[in-house]
Motif scaffolding. Structure first.
Motif, mmCIF file in Angstrom:
data_model
loop_
_atom_site.group_PDB
_atom_site.id
_atom_site.type_symbol
_atom_site.label_atom_id
_atom_site.label_comp_id
_atom_site.label_asym_id
_atom_site.label_seq_id
_atom_site.Cartn_x
_atom_site.Cartn_y
_atom_site.Cartn_z
ATOM 1 N N SER A 153 11.948 53.881 -17.775
ATOM 2 C CA SER A 153 12.525 52.601 -17.190
ATOM 3 C C SER A 153 12.061 51.576 -18.278
ATOM 4 O O SER A 153 10.911 51.396 -18.810
ATOM 5 C CB SER A 153 11.956 52.264 -15.993
ATOM 6 O OG SER A 153 12.484 53.182 -15.122
ATOM 7 N N ARG A 198 20.945 47.258 -16.523
ATOM 8 C CA ARG A 198 21.559 47.025 -14.819
ATOM 9 C C ARG A 198 20.375 46.278 -14.096
ATOM 10 O O ARG A 198 19.016 46.193 -14.604
ATOM 11 C CB ARG A 198 21.969 48.446 -14.484
ATOM 12 C CG ARG A 198 20.516 49.588 -14.366
ATOM 13 C CD ARG A 198 20.973 50.775 -14.008
ATOM 14 N NE ARG A 198 22.006 50.886 -13.031
ATOM 15 C CZ ARG A 198 22.165 52.124 -12.296
ATOM 16 N NH1 ARG A 198 22.222 53.117 -12.916
ATOM 17 N NH2 ARG A 198 22.779 52.020 -11.201
ATOM 18 N N SER A 199 20.728 45.827 -13.138
ATOM 19 C CA SER A 199 19.554 45.227 -11.994
ATOM 20 C C SER A 199 18.704 46.197 -11.812
ATOM 21 O O SER A 199 18.833 47.437 -11.585
ATOM 22 C CB SER A 199 20.416 44.666 -10.944
ATOM 23 O OG SER A 199 19.790 44.096 -9.950
ATOM 24 N N TYR A 200 17.092 45.749 -11.824
ATOM 25 C CA TYR A 200 16.159 46.546 -11.354
ATOM 26 C C TYR A 200 15.525 46.114 -10.407
ATOM 27 O O TYR A 200 14.732 44.809 -10.465
ATOM 28 C CB TYR A 200 15.579 46.902 -12.653
ATOM 29 C CG TYR A 200 14.476 48.231 -12.579
ATOM 30 C CD1 TYR A 200 14.767 49.392 -12.106
ATOM 31 C CD2 TYR A 200 13.214 47.837 -13.168
ATOM 32 C CE1 TYR A 200 13.936 50.288 -12.025
ATOM 33 C CE2 TYR A 200 12.447 49.052 -13.287
ATOM 34 C CZ TYR A 200 12.586 50.279 -12.635
ATOM 35 O OH TYR A 200 11.810 51.217 -12.504
ATOM 36 N N SER A 201 15.431 46.504 -9.204
ATOM 37 C CA SER A 201 14.699 46.114 -8.239
ATOM 38 C C SER A 201 13.077 45.855 -8.395
ATOM 39 O O SER A 201 12.528 44.861 -8.020
ATOM 40 C CB SER A 201 14.718 47.048 -6.790
ATOM 41 O OG SER A 201 16.055 46.964 -6.333
ATOM 42 N N GLY A 207 15.039 42.189 -9.632
ATOM 43 C CA GLY A 207 16.625 42.120 -9.697
ATOM 44 C C GLY A 207 16.998 41.859 -11.218
ATOM 45 O O GLY A 207 18.156 41.777 -11.637
ATOM 46 N N HIS A 221 17.836 42.436 -15.006
ATOM 47 C CA HIS A 221 18.459 43.576 -15.738
ATOM 48 C C HIS A 221 17.448 44.390 -16.833
ATOM 49 O O HIS A 221 16.572 43.633 -17.394
ATOM 50 C CB HIS A 221 19.451 42.859 -16.525
ATOM 51 C CG HIS A 221 20.847 43.020 -15.653
ATOM 52 N ND1 HIS A 221 20.946 41.550 -14.964
ATOM 53 C CD2 HIS A 221 21.779 43.621 -15.344
ATOM 54 C CE1 HIS A 221 21.934 41.533 -14.172
ATOM 55 N NE2 HIS A 221 22.417 42.876 -14.414
ATOM 56 N N ASP A 281 17.936 52.935 -10.060
ATOM 57 C CA ASP A 281 17.052 51.720 -9.508
ATOM 58 C C ASP A 281 15.893 52.428 -8.555
ATOM 59 O O ASP A 281 16.032 53.511 -8.316
ATOM 60 C CB ASP A 281 17.985 50.779 -8.520
ATOM 61 C CG ASP A 281 17.433 49.598 -8.178
ATOM 62 O OD1 ASP A 281 16.436 49.274 -8.873
ATOM 63 O OD2 ASP A 281 17.799 48.916 -7.335
ATOM 64 N N ARG A 282 15.080 51.538 -8.451
ATOM 65 C CA ARG A 282 13.776 52.061 -7.767
ATOM 66 C C ARG A 282 13.389 50.861 -6.870
ATOM 67 O O ARG A 282 13.576 49.829 -7.446
ATOM 68 C CB ARG A 282 12.471 52.303 -8.551
ATOM 69 C CG ARG A 282 12.538 53.551 -9.432
ATOM 70 C CD ARG A 282 11.291 53.767 -10.183
ATOM 71 N NE ARG A 282 11.350 54.953 -11.054
ATOM 72 C CZ ARG A 282 10.358 55.034 -12.023
ATOM 73 N NH1 ARG A 282 9.570 54.206 -12.301
ATOM 74 N NH2 ARG A 282 10.599 56.254 -12.748
ATOM 75 N N HIS A 287 16.637 56.277 -4.709
ATOM 76 C CA HIS A 287 17.733 55.328 -4.467
ATOM 77 C C HIS A 287 18.676 56.174 -5.039
ATOM 78 O O HIS A 287 19.378 55.935 -5.859
ATOM 79 C CB HIS A 287 17.531 54.347 -5.130
ATOM 80 C CG HIS A 287 18.629 53.163 -4.694
ATOM 81 N ND1 HIS A 287 19.473 52.701 -5.395
ATOM 82 C CD2 HIS A 287 18.453 52.584 -3.432
ATOM 83 C CE1 HIS A 287 20.179 51.800 -4.842
ATOM 84 N NE2 HIS A 287 19.621 51.622 -3.586
ATOM 85 N N SER A 308 22.042 54.919 -6.938
ATOM 86 C CA SER A 308 22.370 54.158 -8.239
ATOM 87 C C SER A 308 22.205 55.146 -9.182
ATOM 88 O O SER A 308 21.983 54.764 -10.415
ATOM 89 C CB SER A 308 21.071 53.114 -8.211
ATOM 90 O OG SER A 308 19.750 53.787 -8.179
#
Length: 104
Positions: free
Chosen positions: A39, A73-76, A80, A82, A88-89, A99, A102
């Motif tokens: 990541s 991409r948006s990453y929690s 949120g 990018h 995502d996690r 998840h 995603s």
């Protein structure tokens, strides 16, 4: 070589359009190995790490090496923002559910 990735949030089809680095085999091509980065990293980062561990540029007689970069991409876990992530996690613990929606 076409790379086809599809999920509910992303659909990409192109000739290695994810900023991939490809190291061709030194002789006859009989196999391909994909190295996926962690990541927030990139193809360039994981290739540099592999070359550092190996001591020089990693290359094999019959194996093509492919280092793709994940899309932004948006990453929690980054509230949120990018980042280059494959999925995502919602948490970074061993027992958290994946998840699956995603995953590319």
């Amino acid at each position: 070589h076409l790379l086809y990735i599809k999920s509910s949030s992303l659909s990409v089809r192109s000739k290695m359009s994810l900023n991939s680095i490809v190291v061709p085999p030194l002789k006859d091509h009989t196999a391909t190995v994909f190295f996926l980065h962690g990541s927030g990293d990139t193809a360039q980062g994981v290739k540099m790490w592999m070359d550092g561990v190996w001591g020089n540029t990693v290359a094999f007689d019959h194996i093509k090496l492919v280092y793709p970069s994940a899309p932004m991409r948006s990453y929690s876990l980054y509230n949120g923002q990018h980042s280059t992530v494959w999925f995502d996690r919602i948490d970074f613990t061993p027992n958290v559910q994946e998840h699956k929606q995603s995953v590319i």
